[in-house]
Each structure stands twice: as structure tokens, then as C-alpha cells.
Write a protein that holds these residues in place. Sequence first.
Motif, PDB file in Angstrom:
ATOM      1  N   LEU A   1      38.751  36.824  29.511  1.00 60.59           N
ATOM      2  CA  LEU A   1      39.223  37.502  30.720  1.00 60.59           C
ATOM      3  C   LEU A   1      40.711  37.822  30.612  1.00 60.59           C
ATOM      4  CD1 LEU A   1      37.791  38.283  33.394  1.00 60.59           C
ATOM      5  CD2 LEU A   1      38.839  36.252  34.406  1.00 60.59           C
TER       6      LEU A   1
ATOM      7  N   ASN B   1      44.306  42.269  33.780  1.00 62.81           N
ATOM      8  CA  ASN B   1      43.955  43.553  34.387  1.00 62.81           C
ATOM      9  C   ASN B   1      42.526  43.600  34.901  1.00 62.81           C
ATOM     10  OD1 ASN B   1      42.520  43.751  32.011  1.00 62.81           O
ATOM     11  ND2 ASN B   1      43.942  45.208  31.074  1.00 62.81           N
ATOM     12  N   SER B   2      41.735  42.573  34.576  1.00 62.58           N
ATOM     13  CA  SER B   2      40.386  42.513  35.134  1.00 62.58           C
ATOM     14  C   SER B   2      40.409  42.002  36.575  1.00 62.58           C
ATOM     15  CB  SER B   2      39.498  41.603  34.287  1.00 62.58           C
ATOM     16  OG  SER B   2      39.981  40.278  34.296  1.00 62.58           O
TER      17      SER B   2
END
Length: 598
Positions: free
Chosen positions: A261, A264-265
Amino acid sequence: MDRRAQRHARRGLPGDDRLRAVPQRNRAVGMKRDSNPAPGSLRNYLRRFGNRTTVRHDVKAGLALGMHSVPDGLAAGLLAGVNPVHGLYGYLLGTAGGALATGSVFMSVQVTGAMAVVVSDVPQAHDPEQSSAVLATLALLSGLVMLGLGLARLGSLVRYIPTAVLIGFINAVALNIMLGQLDNFTGYDSQGDNRLSRALDTVLHVVQLSWSACLVGGITILLVLWLERTALGAMSMVVTVIIGSALAAALALLPFAEPVLQLNSLATVPNTLPGLSLPDISLVPELVLPALSLALVGLVQGAGISGSIANPDGRFPDPSADFRGQGVANLAASMFQGMPVGGSMSATSLVRAAGSKSALANLVAAAVIAVTILALGPVIGLVAMPALAGLLMLVGFRTLKIHDMLMVWRTGPIQAAVIAVTFVLTLLIPLQYSVLTGVGLAIILHISRQANRTVVKRWIFDSGTVLPREAAPPATLAAGDLVVLVPYGSLFFAAAPVFEKQLPEIPTRCERAVVVIRLRGKEDLGSTFIRTLESYARKLSEAGGTLLLSGLSQRAFEQFVTTGAISALGREHIFLAREHVGESLSEAIAFAEVWQRS
């Protein structure tokens, strides 16, 4: 003075000539500058930013703190469970606001780990639609509390929070920081009502952990431990996050590896400075409690800086001025999408270790954060979440003070109970409640301590001596006794029962017994204590004796008048304090001896 003498004066020979020569030289060199001098207060304020000789050191220290603050700010937002950009903005505005407004020249005002954990326990902060407004309102309310306490010059209030409460709270927060990052570190979405239950759920599902995320987080921790021992020093955290994020990107290329992860997720990191974001006044009622907790946590941590790091002039800053400065920094954060901030001991220590000489270092750090956001906004979004989680877990581990906890635990049963209750509550309930519970516990503990310290002694004047000797008060009064009693300690409401228990018992009859209570130095007696004296005077009078009070201040005497207790004692039985110590007591004893013979 000739030139040769002036040269000697500048070299320090002799000392008296040197002191006279310096002002002469300053007038000669700086006459043009002083022809239109700035107001004294402004000139004193500008001194906090150093001079030409300190700029190089401050720029170097500011660069180190600014670069260090970028991943640290993102990690603070992550720890709070909000958009990490808010943590970065909090660092930007807090660092700048603190540099401009605190009494401490070196204090770095940023989002501390404890404050981030408090925010993480505020449910409204996790609603994406109102998160910005919630954070702005929290920062506004916290800032107003800090500013108000500072303007009221109540910087000394934090001294009344017992060490047991602080150490229990700090260690529980450290554990919360580590437990709160297990999901980001392991890549497993745990379930549970609190951090302990979610950590247990993670342990029970160890086979479901992402080995890619654990690898990135683990290597990040190892790299920090290694690189901080090298010449990189404070920059090791920045380098480590870059390496950890690069490793996560490399693992994503492997067909058998789970994706790691990235920041920007969760949120888009803009390459612009924060825009105006006003608080929502309608949220005030539901956010007052967490805001008070945030203010308290920030002020306690800031007070640690005020009392341990002196200003360039060698004097320690005024805690009330630091309160005001932290309040101003929070007001700035509330207007521009920042999280609540407070004095950060770790950041302050870092900027001092990097060589800062003035508050300019923190301004440079804020400028570095701003430039990084503008130039590298999209790149910041590529930071791997396990790398940030690894940094936070390391910070949490280093915050643990096991030795301090053991020391408090061994102090005694009361201290052990206080630290245990604070520690457990901080782990099990939201921090805004545990903080205020700790404060309530501190108040109760303080009252209990002050009340139990009240001691009554008897003064006995032996023949041929001027000074009295102390002894325990008699258990019971006898007819014809003349007993002089002196209370030590506070006489506030909780101490009144303790005081009353130490007074001599009054039998059914004790003819011509006199009790003289010396109250010199007791300015504010309170209604509870006055009622205790009033009751004792009536009982003693009914048994055939009398009560005299000596050394009363004018303020204490007025309290007897306004409460009506003067009628029970009698005005002639009260002897006001004199300029000479002991004079009032001598008058009371002389009155007692005459009364006994009458």
C-alpha cells in the motif's frame, strides 16, 4: 582612550576599560543604524532570530529539521487515522507559528505522537466528508484553550500533574502508537473494539499477514537503526523512507508478491500549499472534550521543553509565553487544514543537536517543508505505508520509559495504583477520556496529599527559655490547662477533618482550660475550617474553657467576620498578627493567664 588602549580593551585587557570601550565602538560603527532605531520591544523580539553570525548554523539546522519533518508529518497524519497531508500541513504551520510566537526560542511546535493518538480516538475525524472541518475545529478549540491559559499566566498549572499520571500516560501512548500501526506494518486489516483487541486479532491471523509489507516495514526499521549512526544523522529517516518505498515499488514488479500500500492509495498529495479551511462552529459541542485533552497533552509536553532547554541568554523561558505561542500555532493550523500541534521535545532536541542558534532554524525548517510540498507533492504520494508504519513503531518503542515506570511502581501503593489506573485506562478507552480521567485523578491525589500533610504540634514554653519545644498535642484537655497549638500545612476544606482529629478531646467539664491556636501565615482559611474552629470553640466554652486565636492576618479575620463565626469566638479572643513574630502569641498567652486567674 588612545588606539592602543582600545586594542587592549577589545582583547579584554583590562576588564574595566573593555566595558567602557565596547559602547564607544558600537556608537562609532553603528551610528547610522541607530539614527532611526526600532522600538525596544521590536528590537528585543527580533533578537530571537539571531544575527549574521548565527545564520549559517540556523540554516543548516533548519534544513535537517525540515527534511526530517516531511516523513514525520506524514506519519503523524497516518497515526491519527486521517489524510496524512493534514499531518504535514500541521508540521508546516506549527513549526512556523511556534518560531514566531513561543517564549522558547528553540521550541519546535509540531504534531506530537500523543496528540495524534488523541485525534485517532475522535470518531468524527475519520469521516472523509467532514474530516477537514473536524481537524480545523479541534485545532481552533485547542488553540483557544492554550492561548487563554497563557494570557492568564497559568503556565505553572502543569506542575500539579503528578509524575505517576504523566509516566503512565506516556508509556501507554507509546504502546498505543506501536499497536496502532500493526495494520499498516503487516498489511492485515484487523478487527476489534480497541488497539489491544485488534493487535490480538492480528496475532491470531498471522498466516494472513502480507510478507511484502512486513519486509518493507522491517527493513525500514533496520535501516534507521543503522543509518542514524552514520554521517547522515537526522537525514537517516528521509533516506530510509526513500529506500523503503523503492523496495516496495521493486516488489510490485514480482509476479508472486502482494502489492504494498502506498500513500496515494489513501489520499492525493497536492503540490500546493494549504488553502483556507475554516472550522465548523456547529461541531464545537461534540469536540470540546477531545480539544481540552489535546490542549492538556500539548501543554504538558511543551512544559517539558520550557523547563529543560534554556534560551540563548541562558534563562529558561516563561511557560505561560510558551502556552500563548502554542495557542497561536494552533490557530494558524485551524485556518489552513493542519492538525492540532504542540511543543515537540524530539523535534526541539533534533534542531538543537543540528546546531541551531536561534528561532530562525525553525523558520527555515518550515520553509523547507513548504518547498518540498510544492516541488515533490506527487512524489510524496509514492511513499510506502509500511515504511511510515515502521518509523512510527520505532518512535513508539523509543518513547517507552520502562525504568521510570518501575521507579514509580516501587515508590509506594498509592503511586503504583495511580500509574496502573492511568496506564490501563489509556490503553482501553479513548484518549480524550483517559487524559481527563488522569487529570481528575491528579486533582484527587493532590488534595489527598495536601490534607494528609496537615500536622498539629503543641508548643511548650519551659521556664528560663525563649524558644518553645514541640510535642504532640494532649489527647484530652484537663481543667486549668493552657495549650498552645500550631498547625502545619494547608488548612483548606479537605484538611479540616484531619486538623480536627488532632485537636485535644474536650471532656464534659474542663474548667479554666485554654487552647491557643497560632494561625500566623494562614491567609485563606475557608468556610469548612472556620466552621471547625467555631464548633470547637462552642464545645470548649460549654465545658468551661475557651479558645483563642493568634497571628491572624487581616484577610483571615475578615473571613471570621463575614461568616458570622466571630460571634462564637468573641472579638476579644482573636489576636491579629503583629510586625514582630511572636508578639501576637505573647498577647494571647498573657490574656489566657489573666482569664484563668479571674
